[in-house]
Write a protein that holds these residues in place. Structure first.
Motif, PDB file in Angstrom:
ATOM      1  N   UNK A 108      -0.210  13.301   5.542  1.00  0.00           N
ATOM      2  CA  UNK A 108      -0.179  14.513   4.734  1.00  0.00           C
ATOM      3  C   UNK A 108       0.725  15.538   5.405  1.00  0.00           C
ATOM      4  N   UNK A 109       1.683  16.046   4.663  1.00  0.00           N
ATOM      5  CA  UNK A 109       2.640  16.993   5.210  1.00  0.00           C
ATOM      6  C   UNK A 109       3.999  16.386   5.477  1.00  0.00           C
ATOM      7  N   UNK A 110       4.068  15.043   5.560  1.00  0.00           N
ATOM      8  CA  UNK A 110       5.360  14.385   5.754  1.00  0.00           C
ATOM      9  C   UNK A 110       6.215  14.523   4.501  1.00  0.00           C
ATOM     10  N   UNK A 111       7.528  14.582   4.695  1.00  0.00           N
ATOM     11  CA  UNK A 111       8.432  14.557   3.552  1.00  0.00           C
ATOM     12  C   UNK A 111       8.228  13.256   2.777  1.00  0.00           C
ATOM     13  N   UNK A 112       8.069  13.381   1.489  1.00  0.00           N
ATOM     14  CA  UNK A 112       7.885  12.202   0.655  1.00  0.00           C
ATOM     15  C   UNK A 112       6.447  11.758   0.498  1.00  0.00           C
ATOM     16  N   UNK A 113       5.509  12.457   1.176  1.00  0.00           N
ATOM     17  CA  UNK A 113       4.106  12.023   1.091  1.00  0.00           C
ATOM     18  C   UNK A 113       3.582  12.091  -0.341  1.00  0.00           C
ATOM     19  N   UNK A 114       3.793  13.216  -1.012  1.00  0.00           N
ATOM     20  CA  UNK A 114       3.216  13.378  -2.344  1.00  0.00           C
ATOM     21  C   UNK A 114       3.877  12.454  -3.364  1.00  0.00           C
ATOM     22  N   UNK A 115       5.182  12.199  -3.205  1.00  0.00           N
ATOM     23  CA  UNK A 115       5.845  11.246  -4.097  1.00  0.00           C
ATOM     24  C   UNK A 115       5.244   9.853  -3.921  1.00  0.00           C
ATOM     25  N   UNK A 116       4.978   9.491  -2.658  1.00  0.00           N
ATOM     26  CA  UNK A 116       4.365   8.190  -2.378  1.00  0.00           C
ATOM     27  C   UNK A 116       2.943   8.131  -2.914  1.00  0.00           C
ATOM     28  N   UNK A 146       0.812  -1.214   0.000  1.00  0.00           N
ATOM     29  CA  UNK A 146       0.000   0.000   0.000  1.00  0.00           C
ATOM     30  C   UNK A 146       0.849   1.270   0.000  1.00  0.00           C
ATOM     31  N   UNK A 147       2.156   1.130   0.018  1.00  0.00           N
ATOM     32  CA  UNK A 147       3.126   2.221  -0.135  1.00  0.00           C
ATOM     33  C   UNK A 147       3.274   3.136   1.078  1.00  0.00           C
ATOM     34  N   UNK A 148       2.222   3.346   1.832  1.00  0.00           N
ATOM     35  CA  UNK A 148       2.255   4.390   2.851  1.00  0.00           C
ATOM     36  C   UNK A 148       2.840   3.936   4.184  1.00  0.00           C
ATOM     37  N   UNK A 149       3.215   2.664   4.292  1.00  0.00           N
ATOM     38  CA  UNK A 149       3.851   2.178   5.508  1.00  0.00           C
ATOM     39  C   UNK A 149       5.361   2.380   5.397  1.00  0.00           C
ATOM     40  N   UNK A 150       5.925   3.155   6.327  1.00  0.00           N
ATOM     41  CA  UNK A 150       7.358   3.417   6.318  1.00  0.00           C
ATOM     42  C   UNK A 150       8.130   2.223   6.865  1.00  0.00           C
ATOM     43  N   UNK A 151       9.431   2.229   6.649  1.00  0.00           N
ATOM     44  CA  UNK A 151      10.275   1.130   7.111  1.00  0.00           C
ATOM     45  C   UNK A 151      10.313   1.030   8.632  1.00  0.00           C
ATOM     46  N   UNK A 152      10.016   2.147   9.346  1.00  0.00           N
ATOM     47  CA  UNK A 152      10.026   2.115  10.811  1.00  0.00           C
ATOM     48  C   UNK A 152       8.685   1.705  11.405  1.00  0.00           C
ATOM     49  N   UNK A 153       7.716   1.340  10.537  1.00  0.00           N
ATOM     50  CA  UNK A 153       6.423   0.874  11.016  1.00  0.00           C
ATOM     51  C   UNK A 153       5.359   1.941  11.121  1.00  0.00           C
ATOM     52  N   UNK A 154       5.713   3.205  10.938  1.00  0.00           N
ATOM     53  CA  UNK A 154       4.720   4.279  10.956  1.00  0.00           C
ATOM     54  C   UNK A 154       4.227   4.548   9.535  1.00  0.00           C
TER      55      UNK A 154
END
Length: 343
Positions: free
Chosen positions: A64-72, A52-60
């Motif tokens: 919206x507003x996070x760095x890399x959100x729009x690229x994801x 689903x792409x939106x799960x980061x490697x650290x589990x969070x």
């Protein structure tokens, strides 16, 4: 000639790495169409449940507003559009008779009483509209599906980097288009772009066989102290994902047949209680991965427009991951030796 075709295929398919998950990119035959970017696992296509792409490697999760959100978000948009377009292209090989009957000059109007050839032509024209919506890039989409007399063509289509949603089927000529505008848009696509679409479709897995991995997501249920492990119930496997459904499995032995028991079955992942407690705190859901060989078997019928697929297991090993990107391997099971119980 055959060697030349395979060289072209190699040039049109490439593996591109985005963050954690490499993707297989199918380049279009012309810049009038979008490229198709499909998820992979270990270099082969990923079927069933998708990252689903939106799960980061650290589990969070990305917010919206996070760095890399729009690229994801753009990457997710591209993948949804790609999966839809890929399936539409695969279906074309089973529609040749229907497309051969399609009137490429005028619309075939739906009437109460129609000859079989008229039904095929009308149905083919509906499918052609779906293909055009799925495959055309923004420039061509505006040309075919926007009426500047009635709408703002800039705001009516996704922003750069985003793609048309599969469920959003725009009509020929755009909103409020006259019969002349509609027909002009249709014949433009059929004459200028449709031949390239047909050729593109013919290059995709012409032997109707695909290799890859089938992924199912299951919720981790309560630990079974008596059995000494966690049970995975096959009724959780049945949510249809990309291209395949669990019902499509063609069992090759008694163990695989148990997995398809009509009343459902369960597989045991053995685990000591002390390890299980820590495991349950880290994982609420896990992902089971099967190595598979997929066969394309035609359509249910040309009106239903449902691609028929089956798959067989290429390996008895089920690999288990703790994340949807399939980067955190937690266990393996062998179907030939794992405990399977039926209801």
């Amino acid at each position: 000639m055959e060697q030349r075709i395979w060289i072209v295929l190699l040039l049109l398919i490439q593996i591109v790495v985005h963050g954690q998950s490499p993707e297989m990119v199918f380049e279009p035959p012309s810049p009038d169409f979008i490229s198709l970017s499909l998820q992979t696992h270990e270099g082969e296509l990923r079927f069933g449940n998708q990252d689903e792409y939106f799960l980061k490697s650290d589990g969070t999760y990305f917010k919206l507003g996070d760095d890399g959100y729009f690229e994801t978000d753009k990457r997710s948009s591209h993948n949804r559009a790609s999966r839809h377009a890929f399936v539409e292209l695969l279906k074309m090989r089973f529609k040749k008779e229907m497309f051969n009957a399609m009137d490429k000059t005028y619309f075939t109007e739906r009437k109460q009483n129609m000859y079989e050839e008229e039904i095929k032509s009308h149905t083919a024209q509906q499918h052609t509209l779906t293909l055009a919506n799925a495959l055309c890039n923004k420039k061509q989409s505006i040309r075919l599906f926007c009426n500047p007399k009635e709408e703002d063509c800039t705001s009516a289509f996704p922003k750069d980097g985003y793609y048309n949603e599969p469920r959003n089927i725009k009509g020929w000529g755009g909103r409020g288009a006259s019969e002349f505008q509609k027909l002009r848009a249709y014949t433009t696509f059929v004459e200028e772009l449709f031949p390239s679409v047909e050729q593109w479709a013919d290059t995709l897995y012409p032997d109707n066989t695909l290799e890859g991995y089938y992924v199912v997501k299951v919720q981790l249920e309560q630990y079974d102290f008596k059995a000494g492990g966690y049970w995975f119930h096959t009724h959780q496997f049945h949510n249809r994902g990309f291209l395949l459904s669990w019902y499509d499995l063609q069992p090759a032995n008694s163990s695989e047949r148990k997995l398809l028991h009509p009343n459902g079955s369960s597989l045991l992942l053995p685990m000591a209680p002390d390890k299980a407690e820590d495991f349950s705190e880290k994982h609420q859901q896990i992902f089971l991965v099967f190595k598979v060989s997929v066969s394309l078997n035609g359509l249910e019928n040309y009106r239903a427009d449902q691609l028929k697929t089956t798959f067989s297991l290429s390996s008895p090993v089920i690999t288990i991951y703790g994340d949807d990107a399939l980067t955190k391997k937690v266990a393996e099971m062998d179907i030939g030796s794992v405990e399977i119980k039926t209801r």
